[in-house]
Design a protein around this motif. Structure first.
Motif, PDB file in Angstrom:
ATOM      1  N   HIS A 127      -2.969   5.379  -3.402  1.00  0.00           N
ATOM      2  CA  HIS A 127      -3.925   6.326  -3.314  1.00  0.00           C
ATOM      3  C   HIS A 127      -3.457   7.537  -2.509  1.00  0.00           C
ATOM      4  O   HIS A 127      -2.698   7.342  -1.641  1.00  0.00           O
ATOM      5  CB  HIS A 127      -5.103   5.804  -2.432  1.00  0.00           C
ATOM      6  CG  HIS A 127      -4.830   5.009  -1.322  1.00  0.00           C
ATOM      7  ND1 HIS A 127      -5.096   5.792  -0.005  1.00  0.00           N
ATOM      8  CD2 HIS A 127      -4.497   3.805  -0.752  1.00  0.00           C
ATOM      9  CE1 HIS A 127      -4.639   4.996   1.055  1.00  0.00           C
ATOM     10  NE2 HIS A 127      -4.498   3.831   0.703  1.00  0.00           N
ATOM     11  N   GLU A 130       0.740  -1.034   0.259  1.00  0.00           N
ATOM     12  CA  GLU A 130       0.021  -0.104  -0.010  1.00  0.00           C
ATOM     13  C   GLU A 130       0.959   1.247  -0.041  1.00  0.00           C
ATOM     14  O   GLU A 130       1.762   1.388   1.006  1.00  0.00           O
ATOM     15  CB  GLU A 130      -0.981  -0.037   1.228  1.00  0.00           C
ATOM     16  CG  GLU A 130      -1.921   1.130   1.180  1.00  0.00           C
ATOM     17  CD  GLU A 130      -2.828   1.187   2.389  1.00  0.00           C
ATOM     18  OE1 GLU A 130      -3.762   1.976   2.362  1.00  0.00           O
ATOM     19  OE2 GLU A 130      -2.741   0.229   3.068  1.00  0.00           O
ATOM     20  N   THR A 166     -10.193  -0.086  -6.009  1.00  0.00           N
ATOM     21  CA  THR A 166      -9.686   0.029  -4.405  1.00  0.00           C
ATOM     22  C   THR A 166      -9.401  -1.251  -3.880  1.00  0.00           C
ATOM     23  O   THR A 166      -9.904  -2.247  -4.338  1.00  0.00           O
ATOM     24  CB  THR A 166     -11.119   0.741  -3.718  1.00  0.00           C
ATOM     25  OG1 THR A 166     -12.090  -0.221  -3.783  1.00  0.00           O
ATOM     26  CG2 THR A 166     -11.281   2.206  -4.113  1.00  0.00           C
ATOM     27  N   GLN A 167      -8.715  -1.258  -2.915  1.00  0.00           N
ATOM     28  CA  GLN A 167      -8.486  -2.515  -2.080  1.00  0.00           C
ATOM     29  C   GLN A 167      -8.573  -2.555  -0.695  1.00  0.00           C
ATOM     30  O   GLN A 167      -8.533  -1.267  -0.052  1.00  0.00           O
ATOM     31  CB  GLN A 167      -6.757  -2.889  -2.346  1.00  0.00           C
ATOM     32  CG  GLN A 167      -6.550  -3.203  -3.871  1.00  0.00           C
ATOM     33  CD  GLN A 167      -7.119  -4.777  -4.083  1.00  0.00           C
ATOM     34  OE1 GLN A 167      -7.930  -5.174  -3.304  1.00  0.00           O
ATOM     35  NE2 GLN A 167      -6.806  -5.377  -5.364  1.00  0.00           N
ATOM     36  N   ARG A 190      -7.284  -1.882   2.919  1.00  0.00           N
ATOM     37  CA  ARG A 190      -6.274  -1.311   3.939  1.00  0.00           C
ATOM     38  C   ARG A 190      -5.534  -2.395   4.351  1.00  0.00           C
ATOM     39  O   ARG A 190      -6.100  -3.344   4.987  1.00  0.00           O
ATOM     40  CB  ARG A 190      -6.513  -0.172   4.714  1.00  0.00           C
ATOM     41  CG  ARG A 190      -7.523   0.870   4.179  1.00  0.00           C
ATOM     42  CD  ARG A 190      -6.699   1.740   3.289  1.00  0.00           C
ATOM     43  NE  ARG A 190      -5.603   2.317   3.654  1.00  0.00           N
ATOM     44  CZ  ARG A 190      -5.694   3.661   4.504  1.00  0.00           C
ATOM     45  NH1 ARG A 190      -6.915   4.198   4.549  1.00  0.00           N
ATOM     46  NH2 ARG A 190      -4.585   4.122   4.871  1.00  0.00           N
ATOM     47  N   TYR A 236      -1.880  -1.065  -3.900  1.00  0.00           N
ATOM     48  CA  TYR A 236      -3.000   0.134  -3.873  1.00  0.00           C
ATOM     49  C   TYR A 236      -2.463   1.414  -3.617  1.00  0.00           C
ATOM     50  O   TYR A 236      -1.699   1.554  -2.702  1.00  0.00           O
ATOM     51  CB  TYR A 236      -3.795  -0.371  -2.469  1.00  0.00           C
ATOM     52  CG  TYR A 236      -5.087   0.657  -2.457  1.00  0.00           C
ATOM     53  CD1 TYR A 236      -5.521   1.354  -3.487  1.00  0.00           C
ATOM     54  CD2 TYR A 236      -6.014   0.825  -1.475  1.00  0.00           C
ATOM     55  CE1 TYR A 236      -6.581   2.201  -3.454  1.00  0.00           C
ATOM     56  CE2 TYR A 236      -6.944   1.576  -1.161  1.00  0.00           C
ATOM     57  CZ  TYR A 236      -7.234   2.324  -2.151  1.00  0.00           C
ATOM     58  OH  TYR A 236      -8.593   3.025  -2.163  1.00  0.00           O
ATOM     59  N   CYS A 250      -4.326  -1.182  -8.055  1.00  0.00           N
ATOM     60  CA  CYS A 250      -5.153  -0.208  -8.066  1.00  0.00           C
ATOM     61  C   CYS A 250      -4.566   1.241  -7.727  1.00  0.00           C
ATOM     62  O   CYS A 250      -3.692   1.397  -7.057  1.00  0.00           O
ATOM     63  CB  CYS A 250      -6.362  -0.349  -7.194  1.00  0.00           C
ATOM     64  SG  CYS A 250      -7.397  -1.888  -7.287  1.00  0.00           S
ATOM     65  N   ASN A 282      -1.967  -6.999  -5.684  1.00  0.00           N
ATOM     66  CA  ASN A 282      -2.753  -6.196  -4.735  1.00  0.00           C
ATOM     67  C   ASN A 282      -1.697  -5.164  -4.203  1.00  0.00           C
ATOM     68  O   ASN A 282      -1.158  -5.167  -3.044  1.00  0.00           O
ATOM     69  CB  ASN A 282      -2.882  -7.209  -3.311  1.00  0.00           C
ATOM     70  CG  ASN A 282      -3.595  -6.390  -2.206  1.00  0.00           C
ATOM     71  OD1 ASN A 282      -4.358  -5.397  -2.291  1.00  0.00           O
ATOM     72  ND2 ASN A 282      -3.378  -6.948  -1.062  1.00  0.00           N
ATOM     73  N   TYR A 312       0.712   5.077   0.082  1.00  0.00           N
ATOM     74  CA  TYR A 312      -0.347   6.357   0.073  1.00  0.00           C
ATOM     75  C   TYR A 312       0.218   7.548   0.906  1.00  0.00           C
ATOM     76  O   TYR A 312       0.907   7.439   1.730  1.00  0.00           O
ATOM     77  CB  TYR A 312      -1.517   5.440   0.933  1.00  0.00           C
ATOM     78  CG  TYR A 312      -1.506   5.374   2.132  1.00  0.00           C
ATOM     79  CD1 TYR A 312      -1.666   6.095   3.354  1.00  0.00           C
ATOM     80  CD2 TYR A 312      -1.116   4.124   2.390  1.00  0.00           C
ATOM     81  CE1 TYR A 312      -1.671   5.719   4.604  1.00  0.00           C
ATOM     82  CE2 TYR A 312      -0.900   3.716   3.929  1.00  0.00           C
ATOM     83  CZ  TYR A 312      -1.301   4.425   4.681  1.00  0.00           C
ATOM     84  OH  TYR A 312      -0.920   4.117   6.216  1.00  0.00           O
TER      85      TYR A 312
END
Length: 528
Positions: A361, A310, A498-499, A501, A359, A443, A357, A312
């Protein structure tokens, strides 16, 4: 430790170097859920003698290494003696000044050890004349801290720790002065095959591989560091449960990397969160070799064959090639037919060339992709440049670039035979080569275009290969042909999903918990 034991150890140390005082003491900072007070505990009858530039208190009953040394002295023997046969919970204090160390300093199986200088600039260990490879090496042990010192010009690696459960590197520098060159040392701060790794408030400069690196480890927090002028600024490799936040990566070839490489003892990693970092102008020439040598200069964040990542709330700016690049291992080795022969053993253990997977954002992205380069992307850059006008694609190279070939091959059923290679433990972790389900997708959404006018519209998202099997075409040699799909980053089409968190990582050292699930519960970045 008894009085007679202290005297025997003191006499042994003094025989090599005068001026050492020996008493074990403990202490560290941090309490669950609140910021800790950084300082050693002062035993009864003792007083705080001094304090480091980071605020770490030094009691008078610590072990002092060559306290009368002056700039330029060789303190190798004194340092080696002080770190030999240590009592539990020892605090070893290095002197102020710049000193020569002429061999690797090795610490075996320490427990509760703290090694400190007086500050990154106040205590400098110069290994330029060393006959060893690593500068300082911790082998085994539990709950070890090294802090408030600088290691310069290590022949190979700066500070290395292997098989340690609980390693904290804080307020520490590793430096190779001058230009970034291939003959600089490889790794700066280098914990490997360890558990409960905390890297904070460090500075890494000039590494020909990675400045701040954690490999084949679990439960990791990398926070509040600066990585500058390395090939890879910060790298997480084949590691699980890692949080990388509040760091500055500037002037490297690649700012922050998450890699899974084949053939390592810990076959794969995951649950890596990269957030609230400042990643800018990572445009240094790549002088590295091996896997890091493929990192395109001008890369902000690179995810390479690592799943469950992830990314972000980072600010990613002024990187010449791209802000974020996501690539399967097929981008480095496209010989799909020979993967079972070349990588079969490590694939059985769970390593996968795929990336799943990821993500991305709420990242702020500006002024990237103005001069794309690098061996890894050479064909892509050429294809994009030659086809841009004919297809009507925007002229600016994508700020977020996803390779897509692994997903395409999986969705087209081209990798189904790989499933037979996956061992039972990896299968239980969900490693497979089936068509991508929703939870596997790459994503990108809610990222912020911070380009100023008139370049506001030239921040793009791109795919090298369409992930739709209906779009699979091959050349005369049977190789998939890239599609080079590009659309605006804001309101993008191709990666618009979206995935869930990912969970926060936490580190337990001496029964104190660090990270977003511990002492940083109140930290703003942990609430994003």
């Amino acid at each position: 430790m008894g009085h007679s034991t202290k005297l025997r150890t003191l006499f042994a140390v003094t025989a090599i170097s005068s001026g050492l005082a020996l008493t074990g003491c403990g202490g560290d900072d941090g309490k669950d859920g609140q910021d800790g007070v950084d300082g050693a505990s002062v035993s009864a009858g003792s007083q705080q003698l001094d304090v480091t530039t980071s605020g770490f208190g030094i009691p008078e009953d610590a072990i002092f290494v060559a306290p009368d040394a002056v700039d330029g002295d060789d303190i190798t023997d004194a340092l080696a003696a002080a770190l030999f046969a240590l009592p539990d919970d020892a605090l070893v204090v290095l002197p102020k000044g710049r000193f020569t160390v002429s061999q690797t300093i090795t610490v075996n199986s320490a427990s509760g050890l703290t090694v400190t200088g007086y500050g990154i600039h106040e205590t400098i260990l110069d290994f330029s004349q060393s006959t060893g490879d690593d500068a300082i090496r911790f082998q085994g042990g539990v709950d070890i801290t090294i802090r408030d010192l600088g290691v310069y010009e290590a022949p190979k690696n700066g500070i290395k720790a292997t098989n340690v459960n609980g390693i904290r590197m804080a307020y520490t520098a590793t430096v190779w002065e001058g230009a970034l060159e291939a003959n600089n040392g490889a790794y700066g701060l280098y914990p490997l095959q360890s558990q409960n790794v905390l890297m904070e408030h460090n500075y890494a400069y000039g590494s020909a591989d990675a400045g701040i690196y954690v490999g084949q480890s679990n439960n990791i927090v990398v926070r509040n560091n600066t990585a500058k002028n390395n090939v890879a600024g910060i790298e997480i490799e084949n590691s699980t449960m890692a949080d990388v936040y509040n760091n500055l990566a500037v002037g490297n070839s690649g700012g922050i990397l998450a890699f899974d490489l084949p053939g390592l003892e810990q076959a794969y990693g995951g649950n890596v969160r990269i957030f609230n970092n400042e990643v800018y102008a990572n445009n240094a020439a790549n002088v590295g070799s091996g896997a890091v040598g493929i990192v395109p200069p001008g890369t902000g964040v690179l995810v390479f064959a690592t799943s469950d990542v992830e990314i972000y709330n980072n600010r990613i700016t002024d990187n010449d090639t791209a802000a974020i690049e996501i690539a399967s291992y097929f981008l480095a080795d496209s010989d799909v037919a020979n993967y079972p022969a070349n990588y079969g053993a490590t694939m059985t253990n769970g390593w996968s060339p795929l990336v799943k997977n990821v993500y991305m954002h709420n990242n702020t992205i500006a002024r990237n992709s103005t001069n794309p380069q690098g061996v890894l992307l050479a064909d892509i850059i050429t294809g994009y440049t030659t086809s841009a006008n004919a297809t009507g694609m925007p002229q600016t190279f994508p700020a977020i670039m996803y390779g897509g070939i692994g997903e395409l091959l999986s969705n087209a059923g081209q990798l189904a035979g790989f499933d037979a290679l996956v061992g039972p433990e990896a299968q239980a972790d969900g490693v497979d080569y089936d068509a991508y389900a929703a939870a596997d997708l790459i994503c990108a959404n809610s990222n912020i275009n911070a380009n100023p006018a008139p370049d506001y519209n030239e921040v793009n998202t791109g795919l090298v290969f369409s992930t739709n099997p209906a779009d699979l075409t091959v050349d005369g040699a049977g190789n998939p042909v890239p599609n080079l799909l590009i659309d605006p980053m804001v309101n993008n089409t191709y990666l618009n999903c979206t995935q869930n968190r990912l969970a926060p990582a936490s580190v337990n050292i001496g029964n104190k918990v660090y990270g977003c699930a511990g002492d940083d519960l109140a930290e703003a970045a942990c609430s994003l």
